[in-house]
Design an enzyme around this catalytic site. Structure first.
Site, PDB file in Angstrom:
ATOM      1  N   SER A   1      15.151  21.108 -15.796  1.00  0.00           N
ATOM      2  CA  SER A   1      13.971  21.921 -16.025  1.00  0.00           C
ATOM      3  C   SER A   1      14.407  23.236 -16.659  1.00  0.00           C
ATOM      4  O   SER A   1      15.456  23.775 -16.334  1.00  0.00           O
ATOM      5  CB  SER A   1      13.265  22.188 -14.695  1.00  0.00           C
ATOM      6  OG  SER A   1      12.493  23.360 -14.793  1.00  0.00           O
TER       7      SER A   1
ATOM      8  N   LYS B   1      16.178  21.318 -10.492  1.00  0.00           N
ATOM      9  CA  LYS B   1      15.535  20.055 -10.833  1.00  0.00           C
ATOM     10  C   LYS B   1      16.451  19.072 -11.573  1.00  0.00           C
ATOM     11  O   LYS B   1      17.224  19.451 -12.423  1.00  0.00           O
ATOM     12  CB  LYS B   1      14.309  20.310 -11.725  1.00  0.00           C
ATOM     13  CG  LYS B   1      13.177  21.050 -11.042  1.00  0.00           C
ATOM     14  CD  LYS B   1      12.404  20.182 -10.073  1.00  0.00           C
ATOM     15  CE  LYS B   1      11.530  19.179 -10.779  1.00  0.00           C
ATOM     16  NZ  LYS B   1      10.381  19.783 -11.444  1.00  0.00           N
TER      17      LYS B   1
ATOM     18  N   HIS C   1       0.832  -1.218   0.000  1.00  0.00           N
ATOM     19  CA  HIS C   1       0.000   0.000   0.000  1.00  0.00           C
ATOM     20  C   HIS C   1       0.867   1.269   0.000  1.00  0.00           C
ATOM     21  O   HIS C   1       0.450   2.306   0.506  1.00  0.00           O
ATOM     22  CB  HIS C   1      -0.938   0.047   1.203  1.00  0.00           C
ATOM     23  CG  HIS C   1      -1.708  -1.217   1.413  1.00  0.00           C
ATOM     24  ND1 HIS C   1      -2.954  -1.432   0.873  1.00  0.00           N
ATOM     25  CD2 HIS C   1      -1.372  -2.351   2.077  1.00  0.00           C
ATOM     26  CE1 HIS C   1      -3.378  -2.643   1.225  1.00  0.00           C
ATOM     27  NE2 HIS C   1      -2.428  -3.227   1.947  1.00  0.00           N
TER      28      HIS C   1
ATOM     29  N   GLU D   1       9.761   8.155 -16.260  1.00  0.00           N
ATOM     30  CA  GLU D   1       8.372   8.606 -16.467  1.00  0.00           C
ATOM     31  C   GLU D   1       7.840   8.128 -17.813  1.00  0.00           C
ATOM     32  O   GLU D   1       6.675   7.728 -17.937  1.00  0.00           O
ATOM     33  CB  GLU D   1       8.306  10.133 -16.419  1.00  0.00           C
ATOM     34  CG  GLU D   1       8.542  10.702 -15.034  1.00  0.00           C
ATOM     35  CD  GLU D   1       8.675  12.211 -15.106  1.00  0.00           C
ATOM     36  OE1 GLU D   1       7.682  12.907 -14.856  1.00  0.00           O
ATOM     37  OE2 GLU D   1       9.777  12.695 -15.424  1.00  0.00           O
TER      38      GLU D   1
END
Ligand code: ARG
Length: 459
Positions: free
Chosen positions: A281, A287, A160, A294
Site C-alpha cells: 500500500s 499492508k 455459508h 482480487e
C-alpha cells in the site's frame, strides 16, 4: 470525388466521411489476425490453382507476395494506409502492389466467408493455447494438493462461510482441479464445433465459379466443411460458445481468487503470499495485498460482459452477414487475453503460497466442528439420525450458554462418553469422512490418484 482506394469505390462517386471510416474500420483490432488471414488466402489461391482459375506462374507469384506481406507485418515494416479498412483489405492491397497477379486473390471469395474463416482459425489457436495455460494451472493445483496431502494439512471446510467440517487441504485444491478439468473438457467441445471451414460460402450463397471448398478446408486442416453457405457466413456460435466457456473459467478463477483473499486476511491467516505475487500500500506500510487474487475475482465481470454483450449484438440479426458481426472480434480477443493473463498470474500465486498449517489446524480442531461426528457416533450405536442431531445440538447449546467445554459434556453424557470424546481431539474429526470422494486422507488419496491419471492422460 471518390479517392478510389476502398474495395468498393467503383460504385461510389463521393469519398467516405471521416466519421464513417473511424466507425467502420476494424483494422485497429483485426490486424491481430494477419497470420490467419494470409494463411486463408494462401489456401484459397491454391484451391483456385487446383481448379484452373489461377496459372502455375500466378500461383507462385501470389504465394511469394503473401509471404512477403506476412514478413513485413511481423517485422513492423508494413506500411498501413488510411484506406486499409480491415486486415483483409490491407493484405490484398499490399499483395497487389507486389504483383498484379494478386488481383485474382479474391476470385470466388468474399470478405464474408474470409473473415468468418479467419476468426475460426484464430479461435482454434486460442483454444489450444488457453487449454495449455489452464492445464498448467491444474498441474500446479494438483502438485500443491499432493504436497499438502503428504504434509497432512487440514483446514475447516465451510458452508455459508461458517465452519462446517474439517477437510484436507488437498481436498480443497482437488475441488479446483476438477473445476478446471471441466473447463478443458468444454474447450475441447467448443473446438469440435469451431473446426469447420467456411471458405467457399462466398458473400452468402456460394459461387458460380468451379471452386472446391473441400480442397481449401483440407489445406487449412479443418475437420469439416460448411453445409449451408447462409449459415456459414453468419454463424458466430463458436464465438459465443468460446465466450461462455471463458466466462465460466473466469468464474472459477474468481472463486479461487476470493478463497485466497479470505485466506490471506489477518482474520483467517491461513496463507502467506510470496512477495512476487503480492502488492503493498502506498500509505499503510503494514499492508501486503492480494491484488492478483482480487483481479482474478474482478476480471470475471468483463468476461461475463463480453459474453452477454456479444449475445445481445447477435439477437435479432437477419440472415446473413451484417456489419454488426464485426463486433465479434474485440470481445473474443479481450476474453482470450484476460483468461491467459489471469490464469498465468494465478498459477504463479498458487505455486508460491506458504500455508500456515497450524493456524488451519487450530481452526479446524474447534470442538464444535466435530458435532456431526458425535451424531454419527450415536447413529452407529443404533440411534436415528434426527434424534442424534437433537442430542448433540442440545450439548452444543449447553456448552455455549453455560460456557462449559463441549469435551466435558460429551464425557459426562451416557450415550456418548469417553470413546465419543476422542472425536474431539485434534485432527481426529478431519479423518472421519472416509466415504467415496470425501474429505478424510484415505478418500483423498484415492481422489489424488484419479486426478493424477486424468492429468497425465491429458498431457
Ligand atoms: N471487417 C469486416 C468484419 O470484421 C470484414 C467483413 C466485411 N464484409 C462486408 N460485407 N463489409 O466483419
Amino acid at each position: 470525388m471518390a479517392d478510389g482506394n476502398t474495395l468498393w469505390h467503383g460504385r461510389f462517386s463521393g469519398d467516405a466521411s471521416e466519421a464513417l471510416r473511424e466507425l467502420n474500420d476494424s483494422l485497429p483490432f483485426d490486424r491481430r489476425m494477419y497470420r490467419e488471414d494470409i494463411k486463408g488466402s494462401c489456401a484459397h489461391v491454391e484451391m483456385l490453382h487446383h481448379v484452373g482459375l489461377v496459372t502455375d506462374e500466378e500461383l507462385s507469384e501470389i504465394l511469394a507476395a503473401l509471404e512477403k506481406v506476412a514478413g513485413e507485418i511481423s517485422d513492423g515494416s508494413f506500411e498501413w494506409m488510411q484506406s486499409d479498412e480491415d486486415i483483409h483489405t490491407a493484405v490484398e492491397r499490399r499483395a497487389t502492389e507486389l504483383t498484379s497477379a494478386a488481383a485474382k486473390i479474391h476470385t470466388g471469395r468474399s470478405r464474408n466467408d474470409q473473415v468468418a474463416g479467419d476468426l475460426r482459425l484464430v479461435a482454434l489457436a486460442e483454444i489450444d493455447s488457453l487449454s495449455s495455460v489452464i492445464f498448467d494451472l491444474i498441474e500446479v493445483l494438483l502438485k500443491r494438493a499432493e504436497e499438502a496431502h503428504k504434509a497432512g494439512i487440514y483446514l475447516p471446510g465451510y458452508t455459508h462461510l461458517q465452519r462446517a467440517q474439517p477437510v484436507g487441504l488437498a481436498h480443497h485444491f482437488g475441488a479446483f482441479c476438477w473445476m478446471f478439468l471441466r473447463d478443458l473438457d468444454r474447450l475441447a467441445d467448443v473446438r469440435r464445433r469451431t473446426d469447420v471451414s467456411v471458405l467457399g460460402a462466398g458473400a452468402l450463397a456460394g459461387s458460380s465459379l468451379p471452386i472446391d471448398p473441400m480442397f481449401t478446408a483440407q489445406k487449412l486442416g479443418f475437420a469439416r466443411v460448411f453445409d449451408n453457405s447462409l449459415d456459414a457466413v453468419s454463424d458466430r456460435d463458436f464465438v459465443s460458445d468460446l465466450l461462455y466457456v471463458l466466462s465460466l473459467t473466469g468464474v472459477h478463477l474468481s472463486k479461487l481468487g476470493e478463497e485466497i483473499c479470505l485466506w490471506a486476511s489477518s482474520e483467517f491467516d491461513f496463507v502467506e503470499l510470496a512477495d512476487e505475487f503480492a502488492t503493498g500500500s502506498s500509505m499503510m506500510p503494514q499492508k501486503k495485498n492480494p491484488d492478483v487474487a482480487e483481479l482474478a475475482r474482478g476480471k470475471a465481470g468483463r468476461l461475463l460482459g463480453n459474453l452477454t454483450g456479444f449475445l445481445a449484438t447477435q439477437k435479432g440479426l437477419p440472415l446473413t452477414y451484417n456489419k454488426d458481426l464485426q463486433e465479434d472480434k474485440e470481445p473474443l480477443f479481450d476474453s482470450c487475453d484476460t483468461i491467459r493473463l489471469t490464469t498465468l498470474a494465478m498459477t504463479g500465486l498458487i505455486d508460491t503460497l506458504t500455508f500456515h498449517a497450524s493456524v488451519m489446524a487450530d481452526s479446524a480442531d474447534s470442538p464444535f466442528m466435530a458435532a456431526t461426528d458425535l451424531a454419527d457416533f450415536l447413529v452407529q450405536n443404533g440411534m436415528a439420525f434426527r434424534e442424534a442431531h437433537a442430542v448433540v445440538a442440545g450439548l452444543v447449546r449447553e456448552a455455549l450458554e453455560d460456557q462449559k467445554p463441549l469435551m466435558d459434556l460429551v464425557k459426562e453424557n451416557e450415550q456418548l462418553g469417553d470413546q465419543a470424546a476422542e472425536l474431539l481431539l485434534p485432527g481426529v474429526s478431519s479423518q472421519q469422512r472416509t466415504s467415496h470422494g470425501g474429505g478424510a486422507s484415505s478418500a483423498v488419496a484415492t481422489q489424488l490418484v484419479a486426478l493424477r491419471e486424468r492429468v497425465d492422460a491429458l498431457r
